[in-house]
Design an enzyme around this catalytic site. Structure first.
Site, PDB file in Angstrom:
ATOM      1  N   ASP A  89       0.805  -1.217   0.000  1.00 40.10           N
ATOM      2  CA  ASP A  89       0.000   0.000   0.000  1.00 40.10           C
ATOM      3  C   ASP A  89       0.837   1.265   0.000  1.00 40.10           C
ATOM      4  O   ASP A  89       2.059   1.223   0.186  1.00 40.10           O
ATOM      5  CB  ASP A  89      -0.965  -0.011   1.200  1.00 40.10           C
ATOM      6  CG  ASP A  89      -0.339  -0.566   2.471  1.00 40.10           C
ATOM      7  OD1 ASP A  89       0.893  -0.558   2.575  1.00 40.10           O
ATOM      8  OD2 ASP A  89      -1.083  -0.999   3.355  1.00 40.10           O
ATOM      9  N   GLU A 107      -9.783  -2.104   5.264  1.00 37.01           N
ATOM     10  CA  GLU A 107     -10.431  -1.875   6.551  1.00 37.01           C
ATOM     11  C   GLU A 107     -11.639  -2.804   6.701  1.00 37.01           C
ATOM     12  O   GLU A 107     -12.137  -3.341   5.692  1.00 37.01           O
ATOM     13  CB  GLU A 107     -10.885  -0.417   6.628  1.00 37.01           C
ATOM     14  CG  GLU A 107      -9.754   0.594   6.501  1.00 37.01           C
ATOM     15  CD  GLU A 107      -8.928   0.758   7.774  1.00 37.01           C
ATOM     16  OE1 GLU A 107      -8.919  -0.169   8.623  1.00 37.01           O
ATOM     17  OE2 GLU A 107      -8.278   1.804   7.915  1.00 37.01           O
ATOM     18  N   HIS A 138      -7.401  -5.079  10.083  1.00 40.64           N
ATOM     19  CA  HIS A 138      -7.133  -4.805   8.658  1.00 40.64           C
ATOM     20  C   HIS A 138      -5.851  -5.492   8.183  1.00 40.64           C
ATOM     21  O   HIS A 138      -4.945  -5.743   8.968  1.00 40.64           O
ATOM     22  CB  HIS A 138      -7.135  -3.297   8.341  1.00 40.64           C
ATOM     23  CG  HIS A 138      -5.948  -2.519   8.814  1.00 40.64           C
ATOM     24  ND1 HIS A 138      -6.039  -1.244   9.329  1.00 40.64           N
ATOM     25  CD2 HIS A 138      -4.621  -2.807   8.843  1.00 40.64           C
ATOM     26  CE1 HIS A 138      -4.836  -0.796   9.631  1.00 40.64           C
ATOM     27  NE2 HIS A 138      -3.963  -1.726   9.357  1.00 40.64           N
ATOM     28  N   ASN A 196      -7.647  -3.255  14.263  1.00 40.99           N
ATOM     29  CA  ASN A 196      -9.044  -3.521  13.891  1.00 40.99           C
ATOM     30  C   ASN A 196      -9.158  -4.699  12.909  1.00 40.99           C
ATOM     31  O   ASN A 196     -10.206  -4.908  12.316  1.00 40.99           O
ATOM     32  CB  ASN A 196      -9.694  -2.261  13.301  1.00 40.99           C
ATOM     33  CG  ASN A 196      -9.036  -1.810  11.999  1.00 40.99           C
ATOM     34  OD1 ASN A 196      -8.130  -2.460  11.492  1.00 40.99           O
ATOM     35  ND2 ASN A 196      -9.498  -0.702  11.453  1.00 40.99           N
TER      36      ASN A 196
HETATM   37  C1  F6R Z   1       1.431  -1.710   6.096  1.00 41.95           C
HETATM   38  C2  F6R Z   1       0.091  -2.271   6.149  1.00 41.95           C
HETATM   39  C3  F6R Z   1      -0.692  -2.326   7.415  1.00 41.95           C
HETATM   40  C4  F6R Z   1       0.146  -2.683   8.635  1.00 41.95           C
HETATM   41  C5  F6R Z   1      -0.718  -2.697   9.883  1.00 41.95           C
HETATM   42  C6  F6R Z   1       0.099  -2.945  11.134  1.00 41.95           C
HETATM   43  O1  F6R Z   1       1.949  -1.767   4.790  1.00 41.95           O
HETATM   44  O2  F6R Z   1      -0.395  -2.666   5.147  1.00 41.95           O
HETATM   45  O3  F6R Z   1      -1.721  -3.273   7.261  1.00 41.95           O
HETATM   46  O4  F6R Z   1       0.748  -3.923   8.450  1.00 41.95           O
HETATM   47  O5  F6R Z   1      -1.384  -1.465  10.018  1.00 41.95           O
HETATM   48  O6  F6R Z   1       0.950  -1.872  11.331  1.00 41.95           O
HETATM   49  P1  F6R Z   1       2.110  -1.910  12.425  1.00 41.95           P
HETATM   50  O7  F6R Z   1       3.066  -2.952  11.976  1.00 41.95           O
HETATM   51  O8  F6R Z   1       2.725  -0.525  12.375  1.00 41.95           O
HETATM   52  O9  F6R Z   1       1.459  -2.213  13.717  1.00 41.95           O
END
Ligand code: F6R
Length: 240
Positions: free
Chosen positions: A67, A141, A136, A134
Protein backbone atom coordinates in the site's frame (compact mmCIF):
# COMPACT_ATOMS: atom_id res chain seq x y z
CA UNK A 1 -2.57 -21.97 9.59
CA UNK A 2 0.80 -22.63 11.15
CA UNK A 3 1.10 -20.64 14.39
CA UNK A 4 4.40 -19.84 16.06
CA UNK A 5 4.34 -18.03 19.42
CA UNK A 6 7.64 -16.56 20.58
CA UNK A 7 8.57 -14.56 23.66
CA UNK A 8 9.47 -11.20 22.25
CA UNK A 9 9.92 -8.99 19.20
CA UNK A 10 13.55 -9.99 18.54
CA UNK A 11 12.61 -13.66 18.38
CA UNK A 12 9.64 -12.82 16.17
CA UNK A 13 11.91 -10.96 13.73
CA UNK A 14 14.44 -13.81 13.62
CA UNK A 15 11.74 -16.46 13.03
CA UNK A 16 10.16 -14.33 10.30
CA UNK A 17 13.58 -13.92 8.72
CA UNK A 18 14.04 -17.72 8.62
CA UNK A 19 10.74 -18.09 6.75
CA UNK A 20 11.55 -15.28 4.32
CA UNK A 21 15.12 -16.48 3.73
CA UNK A 22 13.96 -19.99 2.90
CA UNK A 23 11.75 -18.59 0.13
CA UNK A 24 14.48 -16.26 -1.19
CA UNK A 25 17.02 -19.10 -1.27
CA UNK A 26 14.71 -21.58 -2.96
CA UNK A 27 13.78 -19.42 -5.98
CA UNK A 28 15.81 -18.15 -8.88
CA UNK A 29 13.65 -15.02 -9.24
CA UNK A 30 11.86 -14.61 -5.92
CA UNK A 31 8.82 -12.35 -5.80
CA UNK A 32 8.17 -10.82 -2.40
CA UNK A 33 5.03 -9.02 -1.26
CA UNK A 34 6.09 -6.54 1.40
CA UNK A 35 4.54 -4.49 4.19
CA UNK A 36 5.46 -1.31 6.03
CA UNK A 37 4.74 -0.29 9.62
CA UNK A 38 6.44 -1.16 12.90
CA UNK A 39 5.99 -4.92 12.73
CA UNK A 40 8.47 -5.74 9.91
CA UNK A 41 11.31 -3.40 10.93
CA UNK A 42 13.17 -6.12 12.87
CA UNK A 43 12.75 -8.61 10.03
CA UNK A 44 14.09 -6.06 7.53
CA UNK A 45 17.09 -5.46 9.82
CA UNK A 46 17.79 -9.22 9.77
CA UNK A 47 17.56 -9.25 5.95
CA UNK A 48 20.02 -6.35 5.67
CA UNK A 49 22.41 -7.94 8.16
CA UNK A 50 22.27 -11.23 6.26
CA UNK A 51 22.87 -9.46 2.93
CA UNK A 52 25.92 -7.69 4.37
CA UNK A 53 27.36 -10.73 6.19
CA UNK A 54 26.47 -13.57 3.83
CA UNK A 55 26.09 -11.76 0.53
CA UNK A 56 22.50 -12.90 -0.06
CA UNK A 57 21.77 -11.55 -3.52
CA UNK A 58 18.73 -9.35 -4.15
CA UNK A 59 19.53 -8.49 -7.77
CA UNK A 60 16.96 -11.03 -8.98
CA UNK A 61 14.34 -10.29 -6.35
CA UNK A 62 11.15 -8.47 -7.36
CA UNK A 63 8.98 -6.79 -4.74
CA UNK A 64 5.41 -5.51 -4.60
CA UNK A 65 4.36 -3.45 -1.60
CA UNK A 66 0.90 -3.65 -0.13
CA UNK A 67 0.00 0.00 0.00
CA UNK A 68 0.80 3.69 -0.19
CA UNK A 69 -0.75 6.87 1.21
CA UNK A 70 -2.64 9.13 -1.16
CA UNK A 71 -1.57 12.71 -1.72
CA UNK A 72 1.97 12.77 -0.34
CA UNK A 73 4.92 13.57 -2.54
CA UNK A 74 6.75 10.28 -3.29
CA UNK A 75 9.81 11.49 -1.37
CA UNK A 76 7.89 12.73 1.72
CA UNK A 77 9.49 11.21 4.83
CA UNK A 78 6.30 9.24 5.66
CA UNK A 79 5.50 7.67 2.28
CA UNK A 80 5.84 3.94 2.14
CA UNK A 81 8.19 4.49 -0.80
CA UNK A 82 10.59 6.31 1.56
CA UNK A 83 10.00 3.81 4.38
CA UNK A 84 10.91 0.86 2.17
CA UNK A 85 14.03 2.51 0.77
CA UNK A 86 15.26 3.49 4.23
CA UNK A 87 14.36 0.27 6.03
CA UNK A 88 15.11 -2.37 3.40
CA UNK A 89 15.78 -1.57 -0.25
CA UNK A 90 18.98 0.46 0.17
CA UNK A 91 20.34 -1.97 2.77
CA UNK A 92 19.94 -5.04 0.53
CA UNK A 93 20.91 -3.16 -2.65
CA UNK A 94 17.86 -4.23 -4.60
CA UNK A 95 17.76 -2.61 -8.07
CA UNK A 96 15.25 0.26 -8.20
CA UNK A 97 13.55 -1.21 -11.29
CA UNK A 98 12.72 -4.36 -9.30
CA UNK A 99 10.61 -2.60 -6.66
CA UNK A 100 6.96 -1.71 -7.03
CA UNK A 101 4.61 0.26 -4.78
CA UNK A 102 1.15 1.59 -5.56
CA UNK A 103 1.27 5.24 -6.67
CA UNK A 104 -0.58 7.65 -4.41
CA UNK A 105 -0.69 10.58 -6.81
CA UNK A 106 -2.22 11.39 -10.19
CA UNK A 107 -5.02 9.28 -11.69
CA UNK A 108 -5.57 6.95 -8.74
CA UNK A 109 -8.13 4.66 -10.40
CA UNK A 110 -5.79 4.12 -13.33
CA UNK A 111 -2.80 3.61 -11.00
CA UNK A 112 -4.70 0.89 -9.15
CA UNK A 113 -5.61 -0.87 -12.41
CA UNK A 114 -2.00 -0.62 -13.61
CA UNK A 115 -0.71 -2.05 -10.32
CA UNK A 116 -3.07 -5.00 -10.44
CA UNK A 117 -2.09 -5.61 -14.06
CA UNK A 118 1.63 -5.42 -13.25
CA UNK A 119 1.11 -8.04 -10.55
CA UNK A 120 -0.69 -10.36 -12.97
CA UNK A 121 2.64 -11.03 -14.70
CA UNK A 122 4.10 -12.40 -11.47
CA UNK A 123 3.26 -14.92 -8.82
CA UNK A 124 4.01 -13.62 -5.34
CA UNK A 125 6.06 -16.33 -3.61
CA UNK A 126 5.58 -14.90 -0.14
CA UNK A 127 3.37 -12.07 1.04
CA UNK A 128 4.34 -10.46 4.33
CA UNK A 129 1.50 -8.95 6.36
CA UNK A 130 1.15 -6.99 9.56
CA UNK A 131 -2.32 -6.73 11.07
CA UNK A 132 -4.14 -3.61 12.22
CA UNK A 133 -5.66 -3.47 15.70
CA UNK A 134 -9.04 -3.52 13.89
CA UNK A 135 -8.10 -6.60 11.85
CA UNK A 136 -7.13 -4.80 8.66
CA UNK A 137 -4.59 -6.26 6.25
CA UNK A 138 -2.92 -3.91 3.83
CA UNK A 139 -5.26 -0.95 4.17
CA UNK A 140 -8.30 -3.13 3.71
CA UNK A 141 -10.43 -1.87 6.55
CA UNK A 142 -13.34 -3.81 8.13
CA UNK A 143 -16.19 -4.07 5.63
CA UNK A 144 -13.91 -4.35 2.56
CA UNK A 145 -15.11 -6.99 0.10
CA UNK A 146 -13.12 -10.23 0.11
CA UNK A 147 -13.24 -9.92 -3.71
CA UNK A 148 -11.49 -6.55 -3.77
CA UNK A 149 -8.53 -5.88 -6.04
CA UNK A 150 -6.09 -2.94 -5.74
CA UNK A 151 -8.19 0.10 -4.88
CA UNK A 152 -8.36 3.46 -3.13
CA UNK A 153 -9.62 3.41 0.45
CA UNK A 154 -10.68 5.94 3.03
CA UNK A 155 -8.76 5.19 6.22
CA UNK A 156 -10.72 4.53 9.40
CA UNK A 157 -10.21 6.94 12.30
CA UNK A 158 -8.71 4.10 14.39
CA UNK A 159 -6.07 3.47 11.72
CA UNK A 160 -5.28 7.18 11.37
CA UNK A 161 -4.94 7.33 15.17
CA UNK A 162 -2.62 4.29 15.17
CA UNK A 163 -0.39 6.01 12.57
CA UNK A 164 -0.50 9.53 14.04
CA UNK A 165 2.73 8.78 15.93
CA UNK A 166 4.62 9.16 12.64
CA UNK A 167 2.95 12.40 11.51
CA UNK A 168 2.54 14.26 14.83
CA UNK A 169 6.26 15.09 15.12
CA UNK A 170 6.06 16.71 11.64
CA UNK A 171 3.03 18.76 12.68
CA UNK A 172 1.07 17.02 9.92
CA UNK A 173 -2.17 15.07 9.73
CA UNK A 174 -2.28 11.42 8.70
CA UNK A 175 -3.57 11.25 5.10
CA UNK A 176 -7.26 10.36 4.82
CA UNK A 177 -6.88 7.94 1.90
CA UNK A 178 -4.53 5.23 0.67
CA UNK A 179 -4.10 2.86 -2.29
CA UNK A 180 -3.94 -0.75 -1.26
CA UNK A 181 -3.75 -4.20 -2.75
CA UNK A 182 -7.20 -5.72 -2.34
CA UNK A 183 -7.99 -8.78 -0.28
CA UNK A 184 -8.32 -10.94 -3.40
CA UNK A 185 -4.95 -9.61 -4.57
CA UNK A 186 -3.33 -10.61 -1.27
CA UNK A 187 -4.95 -14.05 -1.32
CA UNK A 188 -3.32 -14.88 -4.68
CA UNK A 189 0.11 -15.14 -3.03
CA UNK A 190 1.51 -18.66 -2.82
CA UNK A 191 2.50 -18.26 0.81
CA UNK A 192 1.53 -15.69 3.44
CA UNK A 193 3.57 -14.70 6.49
CA UNK A 194 1.74 -12.68 9.17
CA UNK A 195 3.61 -11.05 12.03
CA UNK A 196 2.12 -9.30 15.06
CA UNK A 197 3.46 -8.14 18.38
CA UNK A 198 2.13 -6.31 21.41
CA UNK A 199 -1.02 -6.32 23.51
CA UNK A 200 -2.96 -4.03 21.20
CA UNK A 201 -2.94 -6.76 18.53
CA UNK A 202 -4.25 -9.56 20.78
CA UNK A 203 -7.95 -9.18 19.86
CA UNK A 204 -7.25 -8.81 16.14
CA UNK A 205 -5.00 -11.89 16.20
CA UNK A 206 -7.68 -13.87 18.04
CA UNK A 207 -10.38 -12.84 15.56
CA UNK A 208 -8.11 -13.65 12.62
CA UNK A 209 -7.37 -17.17 13.86
CA UNK A 210 -10.41 -18.24 15.86
CA UNK A 211 -13.18 -15.84 14.84
CA UNK A 212 -15.79 -16.19 12.16
CA UNK A 213 -14.57 -15.60 8.59
CA UNK A 214 -16.24 -12.26 8.01
CA UNK A 215 -15.58 -9.04 6.14
CA UNK A 216 -15.87 -7.33 9.55
CA UNK A 217 -12.40 -8.75 10.25
CA UNK A 218 -10.49 -8.65 6.93
CA UNK A 219 -7.65 -10.82 8.30
CA UNK A 220 -10.10 -13.66 9.04
CA UNK A 221 -10.05 -14.53 5.30
CA UNK A 222 -6.57 -15.94 5.89
CA UNK A 223 -8.23 -18.98 7.49
CA UNK A 224 -9.14 -19.91 3.87
CA UNK A 225 -5.60 -19.63 2.48
CA UNK A 226 -3.73 -22.95 2.16
CA UNK A 227 -0.30 -21.73 3.29
CA UNK A 228 -0.24 -19.16 6.10
CA UNK A 229 2.41 -18.88 8.80
CA UNK A 230 1.55 -16.62 11.73
CA UNK A 231 4.32 -15.51 14.07
CA UNK A 232 3.30 -13.62 17.21
CA UNK A 233 4.96 -12.59 20.43
CA UNK A 234 3.40 -13.73 23.70
CA UNK A 235 1.47 -10.44 24.13
CA UNK A 236 -0.20 -10.55 20.70
CA UNK A 237 -0.78 -14.30 21.06
CA UNK A 238 -2.16 -14.23 24.60
CA UNK A 239 -5.75 -15.11 23.56
CA UNK A 240 -4.79 -18.03 21.29
C1 F6R B 1 1.43 -1.71 6.10
C2 F6R B 1 0.09 -2.27 6.15
C3 F6R B 1 -0.69 -2.33 7.42
C4 F6R B 1 0.15 -2.68 8.63
C5 F6R B 1 -0.72 -2.70 9.88
C6 F6R B 1 0.10 -2.94 11.13
O1 F6R B 1 1.95 -1.77 4.79
O2 F6R B 1 -0.39 -2.67 5.15
O3 F6R B 1 -1.72 -3.27 7.26
O4 F6R B 1 0.75 -3.92 8.45
O5 F6R B 1 -1.38 -1.47 10.02
O6 F6R B 1 0.95 -1.87 11.33
P1 F6R B 1 2.11 -1.91 12.42
O7 F6R B 1 3.07 -2.95 11.98
O8 F6R B 1 2.73 -0.52 12.37
O9 F6R B 1 1.46 -2.21 13.72
Amino acid sequence: MKIIIVENYDQLSEKAFEVMKEVIDSKENPVLGLATGSSPIGLYKCMIEDHKKNGTDYSKVTTFNLDEYVGLDKHHSQTYYTFMHENLFEGVEIPEENVQLPLGNGDLEQNCKDYEKAMEDYEVDIQLLGIGSNGHIGFNEPGTSFDSLTHVVELKESTRKDNARFFDPLGEEVPTHACTMGIATIMKAKKILVIANGDNKADAVYNMVKGEVTEDCPASILQNHPDVTLIVDSAAGKRL
